[in-house]
Design a protein around this motif. Structure first.
Motif, PDB file in Angstrom:
ATOM      1  N   GLU A 136      20.629 -19.812  40.825  1.00 14.54           N
ATOM      2  CA  GLU A 136      20.462 -19.428  39.418  1.00 14.54           C
ATOM      3  C   GLU A 136      19.076 -18.841  39.220  1.00 14.54           C
ATOM      4  O   GLU A 136      18.071 -19.428  39.623  1.00 14.54           O
ATOM      5  N   THR A 137      18.982 -17.685  38.606  1.00 18.73           N
ATOM      6  CA  THR A 137      17.705 -17.022  38.327  1.00 18.73           C
ATOM      7  C   THR A 137      17.342 -17.229  36.868  1.00 18.73           C
ATOM      8  O   THR A 137      18.159 -17.017  35.972  1.00 18.73           O
ATOM      9  N   LEU A 138      16.084 -17.659  36.629  1.00 14.01           N
ATOM     10  CA  LEU A 138      15.598 -17.937  35.275  1.00 14.01           C
ATOM     11  C   LEU A 138      14.387 -17.054  34.999  1.00 14.01           C
ATOM     12  O   LEU A 138      13.577 -16.793  35.881  1.00 14.01           O
ATOM     13  N   THR A 139      14.273 -16.601  33.750  1.00 13.10           N
ATOM     14  CA  THR A 139      13.188 -15.693  33.358  1.00 13.10           C
ATOM     15  C   THR A 139      12.459 -16.251  32.153  1.00 13.10           C
ATOM     16  O   THR A 139      13.076 -16.780  31.218  1.00 13.10           O
ATOM     17  N   SER A 140      11.121 -16.136  32.174  1.00  9.11           N
ATOM     18  CA  SER A 140      10.315 -16.593  31.041  1.00  9.11           C
ATOM     19  C   SER A 140      10.245 -15.513  29.976  1.00  9.11           C
ATOM     20  O   SER A 140      10.668 -14.372  30.181  1.00  9.11           O
ATOM     21  N   ALA A 141       9.685 -15.884  28.838  1.00 10.30           N
ATOM     22  CA  ALA A 141       9.380 -14.891  27.805  1.00 10.30           C
ATOM     23  C   ALA A 141       8.127 -14.125  28.206  1.00 10.30           C
ATOM     24  O   ALA A 141       7.353 -14.563  29.059  1.00 10.30           O
ATOM     25  N   GLU A 142       7.902 -12.967  27.574  1.00  9.49           N
ATOM     26  CA  GLU A 142       6.702 -12.182  27.854  1.00  9.49           C
ATOM     27  C   GLU A 142       5.507 -12.747  27.096  1.00  9.49           C
ATOM     28  O   GLU A 142       5.647 -13.265  25.995  1.00  9.49           O
TER      29      GLU A 142
END
Length: 581
Positions: free
Chosen positions: A527-533
């Protein structure tokens, strides 16, 4: 039937003949007359042509002339004469030729009315005519979209605007001649039109109402109810065609009519002379939200343009139900997708608007990434952790959103103001360690977004001084590290992230921008997770120096003050000991 023949005189020398030399000749055809002197060269002669013994072409050198398009008026007796040029008294008269021009017997269907458009249900008159002919000796038969009429002496047919093709043919009553079927005349009908009623601004205390449909219409006026008898001239002052000045207050309507029997348009919208409204219902959204989300409660209002008030009641049509008239002009709905329309009705029954244009409610689904957290660090004096709640792609900043913060568990009660330090709308500095969450809410009852995401970008909360280094980190809200972490600046992949951190040494202004990180929550990387900018700001060393210049005197002052207090305390203690001795 045309008869064409040539007659000769024994004492004539010239010869008149025509081309083409056949019978019959019909309207629209071309014919050429040729005069032959029959003596010597025709160029030695000049020619005249006579029609019914009257000369109409005199002394021309050419021995021929042409009629390019025959009509029945050219029927008659023709003769020519040749005059010798050197001896004008030498004349050679020709034989006489009788020419009879007949009509083509072509039937044509025409519309008696000069109407640019025909409407469904309207009665029109079609006429069958014989081009350049016809009359009482003819009878007609018709083919229509739904029936056939046998020959009869009436050349027109009445029809209630049945769509389709109409054609006719003519037949002489004695049976001597019959035309071909005419070209089809296609009747196309449009939906019944609606009269347009306009109320002009009062001039000298007089109100003008104008009804319009188009040219060729007569207008009928009504007061209070559409089903009432039309107003008579004494109830208004006629200003011009389609415009009146009412003699009393109330609700007015109009419609147009034309033809025999009279064909009426739809009634216009009502107009109230004293209330000054157009009686047009409009559905509006009370909130200035650019997007509505599935399950969110909104308020729609039914209003009457340039009017409305307590004397009105309203009814609604929604995607899944109908509401009967009631005095409430707005309704609450749980964002059911579809069209909403309303209409207004005066409580005394004197006027009813048409249904409003449909207001379409479109809803969007919520994403789990609607809100995200960004963890920022400050390294100048002490370590501070603050969290900023940001709106995502589906929710714009503002537009009525409030922010709710949670610690450790999403299902816990929201944190109260005393539990944290509020920095700005959507941002706060936690008063203790732990795992934090946030979500947004708006409306009444409150509609909540999904909770914020699980990935946190660790960065500096204040500008970084140019020339210094800065480290960005990527972690889960549970403080666990992510695997195979990548860092992005302004949505572009950065190549130098190592071990879940991104080191930027000797930062410059070019390093400013929006940063985010992306990683996997387990070594297999399922599973790939991304933060906010998060925005990284860089300041010049001079700006940082000015801050340091301010801090140094402050620190020196504080230290000096503390040392002075300690010195005074020591002196006071020594003084007390000396007194005891």
């Amino acid at each position: 039937i045309s008869v064409l023949f040539t007659s000769f005189k024994m004492n004539t020398n010239a010869l008149l003949h025509i081309e083409p030399n056949w019978s019959p000749l019909f309207t629209g055809e071309k014919v050429t007359f040729i005069c032959d002197s029959q003596e010597g060269n025709n160029a030695d002669w000049v020619y005249s042509f006579r029609w019914n013994s009257q000369e109409f072409i005199n002394y021309r050198p050419a021995n021929r002339f042409t009629l390019p398009s025959l009509t029945t008026r050219y029927s008659g007796e023709y003769q020519c004469a040749a005059y010798q040029k050197i001896r004008p008294n030498v004349i050679r008269e020709s034989n006489k030729v009788s020419l009879s021009v007949s009509v083509t017997n072509r039937a044509v269907v025409t519309l008696q009315h000069d109407w640019p458009e025909i409407y469904s249900g309207e009665t029109i008159t079609l006429t069958c005519g014989i081009e350049e002919g016809g009359g009482s000796e003819w009878e007609y038969e018709w083919r229509t979209p739904d029936y056939y009429t046998p020959p009869n002496p009436r050349g027109s047919v009445m029809t209630s605007s049945v769509r389709g093709d109409y054609s006719c043919k003519g037949r002489l009553k004695d049976g001597a001649s019959t035309t071909e079927w005419s070209d089809a005349f296609t009747v196309k009908t449009s939906a019944k039109p609606k009269a347009q009623l306009r109320k002009d601004s009062p001039v000298a205390g007089r109100v003008t109402l104008t009804c319009s449909v188009g040219s060729g219409w007569k207008y009928y006026w009504y007061k209070h109810n559409k089903t009432s008898e039309p107003l008579k001239p004494g109830a208004y002052v006629l200003l011009q065609r389609g415009s009146i000045s009412p003699s009393g207050g109330g609700v007015y309507w109009c419609r147009g009519g034309r033809g025999a029997p009279v064909y009426y348009t739809e009634y216009s919208h009502p107009v109230g002379k004293e209330l000054n409204f157009t009686n047009r219902a409009v559905v509006t959204l009370q909130h200035d939200w650019p997007e509505i989300y599935s399950g969110e409660t909104i308020t729609l209002t039914c209003g009457i343009e340039e009017g409305g008030g307590s004397e009105w009641e309203y009814e609604w049509r929604t995607p899944d139900y109908y509401t009967p008239p009631n005095p409430r002009g707005s309704m609450m709905t749980s964002s059911v997708r579809g069209d909403y329309s309303c209409k207004g009705r005066l409580k005394d029954g004197g006027s009813t608007t048409e249904w409003s244009d449909a207001f379409t409610v479109k809803t969007s689904g919520m994403s789990v990434f609607i809100f995200n957290l960004v963890v920022c660090t400050e390294r100048r004096v002490r370590f501070i952790v603050s969290s900023v709640c940001l709106t995502g792609t589906h929710v714009h900043a503002g537009y009525g959103w409030k922010y709710f913060w949670y610690k450790d568990e999403k299902t816990s009660e929201p944190l109260k103001p005393g539990d944290d330090v509020l920095l700005q709308s959507g941002s706060f500095s936690p008063s203790g360690g732990g795992v934090y969450w946030c979500r947004g809410g708006r409306g009444d009852p409150v509609y909540y977004t999904e909770y914020s995401g699980d990935v946190i970008l660790v960065s500096s909360v204040h500008p970084v001084t140019g020339g210094h280094s800065v480290t960005l980190g990527c972690m889960l809200r549970t403080k666990d590290l992510l695997h195979n972490v990548d860092f992005y600046k302004n949505a572009k992949l950065l190549p130098n992230g190592v071990g879940g951190e991104l080191l930027i040494s000797a930062v410059t202004k070019s390093d400013e921008g929006f940063y985010k990180c992306r990683g996997r929550n387990s070594p297999p990387g399922l599973e790939t997770l991304t933060s906010a900018e998060s925005w990284l700001s860089v300041e010049h060393p001079e700006e940082a120096a000015s801050s340091s210049v301010f801090l140094v005197p402050l620190v020196v002052g504080l230290v000096s003050g503390v040392l002075l207090i300690i010195l005074l305390l020591l002196i006071l203690r020594c003084y007390r000991k000396s007194k005891d001795i």
